[in-house]
Structures are given as C-alpha cells and as structure tokens.
Design an enzyme around this catalytic site. Structure first.
Site, PDB file in Angstrom:
ATOM      1  N   GLU A  72       0.838  -1.204   0.000  1.00 59.80           N
ATOM      2  CA  GLU A  72       0.000   0.000   0.000  1.00 59.80           C
ATOM      3  C   GLU A  72       0.872   1.253   0.000  1.00 59.80           C
ATOM      4  O   GLU A  72       1.240   1.751   1.059  1.00 59.80           O
ATOM      5  CB  GLU A  72      -0.928   0.040   1.229  1.00 59.80           C
ATOM      6  CG  GLU A  72      -2.108  -0.889   1.168  1.00 59.80           C
ATOM      7  CD  GLU A  72      -3.026  -0.728   2.378  1.00 59.80           C
ATOM      8  OE1 GLU A  72      -2.643   0.004   3.324  1.00 59.80           O
ATOM      9  OE2 GLU A  72      -4.111  -1.324   2.383  1.00 59.80           O
ATOM     10  N   GLU A 118      -6.660  -6.918  -0.591  1.00 58.01           N
ATOM     11  CA  GLU A 118      -6.914  -6.748   0.841  1.00 58.01           C
ATOM     12  C   GLU A 118      -8.267  -6.065   1.022  1.00 58.01           C
ATOM     13  O   GLU A 118      -8.552  -5.054   0.369  1.00 58.01           O
ATOM     14  CB  GLU A 118      -5.803  -5.924   1.497  1.00 58.01           C
ATOM     15  CG  GLU A 118      -5.918  -5.834   3.016  1.00 58.01           C
ATOM     16  CD  GLU A 118      -4.755  -5.061   3.637  1.00 58.01           C
ATOM     17  OE1 GLU A 118      -3.585  -5.366   3.290  1.00 58.01           O
ATOM     18  OE2 GLU A 118      -5.005  -4.143   4.437  1.00 58.01           O
TER      19      GLU A 118
END
Length: 318
Positions: free
Chosen positions: A154, A241
């Site tokens: 991320e 995710e």
C-alpha cells in the site's frame, strides 16, 4: 461388504479431491483484457485470506495453518504479508527469519494445491531490498504456477510516477526468472487511486494486475465507481486486501456495506482477499488468543469478522 464400502470411500475421496482441486485444475494463470483467467483461458476468481504481518504474528505462518484455511475456510488462495519495517522481526531487521516464514506459507500453499500471494507488505519504497528479495523468490519458485507476486502492498504518500518507476524496476527483476506468473502492482493512497494507474499504466509486460483495497465501513460506492472506471479503461484489478470494518482495522462491522462490496466483486469477477489471520485485539484480526497456531480453529476461536469471512468463503468458493 467391507470391500465394497472401501471402494465406495475411495471413489468419494477421488471425486472430492478432483472437485476441490485448484492449481492442478486451473494451472497457470494469466490476464486476458481485464480478466484473470486459468490455463484454459476461462475466467477465474480467487478468494481467500491474508495472514497478518509476519513480523507481528509469525506463529500462524506454517503449513498446517495454510492447510486448515484451505480445508475449513475453503480458500483457493492465501496471502503471506511480509512486514518490511514493522516489528522487531521485520524483514529489514531479520531478513532470514522473514524469508523462512514466507516460504513456510508458500510451501504450504503448494502442498495444499492453492495459490499464494507473496506480499511485500510496506507503505514505503525500499527498491534495492525489494529487488533482492523478489530476485531470490522468483528464481526459487518460478516453476510453480501457484505463485503471485505483490510487489508493493500500500503506497501511502508516494506519487503514481514514483510507484510506477519502482514497480517497473521490480517487475524487470522478476521477469528475468519468471516470465509468466501474475504480478500485482499497488497504487497511491493505500491502493485507492487506481484511476491514476489506469491513466498511465505500466507497459511492456504481460500478466500485470493492479490492486485495490477497501474497508467497507469507511470506503463507499465512490471507490467502486472509481474502480469501475479504471476497469472500463482496460486496467486489470485484483482486490488483494479487504474487510467489513473501518479502514483503521477496528470499529464495528458494517455487514450491509460489506455485502454490497461482495456482490459487486462477484458481478465483476474480481478476485478478493480478506484481512487478516491474526489475533490482535481489533476487529479485523479474525482470531481470538485461544486460536491454535496451526489451524483446527473452533467457532469459539473466531471473532465475528472471522466467522463472517469463513461464511463468505465457504459460500462463494464452491
């Protein structure tokens, strides 16, 4: 009668093994247009669980836990989240320990005949370390169609230009050893800005997908709309995710919003991973402290997020 019963049991076992086969059935994955497909070029949707940061919950990083996630949660993929900076046992502090934990999950997935995402779990650019790690892993496991590389979990405050440049360097290293297996690329703002990647995608490589992450109690329809637009522009998207609580990983589950995301992903044939196999005192950690390290979890070992994730996976991975 005993012989007949034994033969019947063997037939049932073979039928179950065939129906539950994953990698042996679907084989080498690739990307056609925006769709993840199997070796026969049929659309495939991967659904599974992500382990929590290996550096924080290493006890769950073992082959038996992978086997249980396949058997009881019906996962056809798991995600091994290697913590790069976080914790005393992070990759930057303890690289060999970190690789051992990740490889335990990789080997468990290969034995369990499911796919596995090797996740470089960081919010920062660590180019040289990432290149060295993925060079080693891709050389060692390139022959296995089970492997999926997630090269930047991320990105937070990096620009798309920075993420793209980093990703191109890491992809080159992987492709020197592994020309085929899927590579997942992150996007800025915690994998929210897929529109930036769609406007300026990575060129010159095949079997590249881009990750989008959501937490349903925080991220609403606008993120789905943004992702739809990116897909319409030709961007292959993989939800590596996700979960039903707030983006902090805590707070109450919003089951209605989570189901809306599930319905959307199923309609779009998007693969999705739920966060996470861990036992922290937070909503997104699906296990209680009572949970054994090697699976065989009872329902009382699961938090609400765990029982719901299990319910979803058993329903949709049929």
């Amino acid at each position: 009668m005993k012989v007949k019963n034994r033969l019947f049991s063997i037939v049932l076992l073979l039928l179950f093994s065939f129906s539950n086969a994953q990698v042996k059935t679907h084989g080498q994955l690739s990307v056609v247009g925006t769709q993840l497909v199997d070796q026969y070029k049929d659309p495939i949707v991967l659904r599974g669980m992500s382990f929590g940061w290996h550096s924080m919950w290493p006890r769950f990083y073992n082959e038996k836990a992978v086997k249980w996630l396949r058997k009881d949660f019906n996962c056809n993929v798991v995600r091994a989240a290697m913590g790069i900076e976080l914790g005393e046992m992070s990759y930057r502090k303890e690289p060999q320990f970190s690789k051992d934990k990740i490889e335990a999950v990789i080997k468990g997935a290969i034995k369990a005949d499911i796919y596995v995402i090797v996740d470089w779990h960081s919010h920062n650019i660590n180019l040289e370390e990432a290149k060295a790690f993925f060079a080693e892993i891709s050389k060692k496991y390139s022959k296995y169609p089970n492997i999926i590389y997630e090269i930047f979990n991320e990105p937070d405050y990096e620009s798309w230009a920075e993420v793209k440049a980093y990703s191109e360097e890491v992809i080159k290293v992987i492709r020197e050893n592994d020309p085929n297996n899927i590579i997942l690329v992150g996007s800025p703002h915690w994998d929210q800005d897929v529109d930036l990647a769609a406007a300026d995608p990575i060129l010159g490589f095949t079997n590249i997908m881009y990750t989008m992450h959501f937490y349903a109690a925080t991220h609403g329809k606008e993120l789905r709309d943004r992702t739809d637009i990116a897909i319409s522009k030709g961007l292959p998207v993989f939800i590596s995710e996700s979960a039903g609580m707030e983006a902090s990983g805590d707070g109450p589950l919003n089951l209605k919003a989570w189901q809306e995301y599930i319905d959307w992903m199923e309609a779009k044939k998007l693969s999705w991973i739920t966060w996470s196999v861990s036992d922290k005192d937070e909503t997104c950690s699906i296990l209680k402290k009572s949970a054994k390290s090697e699976g065989k979890w009872k329902m009382e070992d699961l938090k609400e997020s765990g029982s719901k994730a299990r319910e979803y996976l058993r329903k949709y991975n049929r």
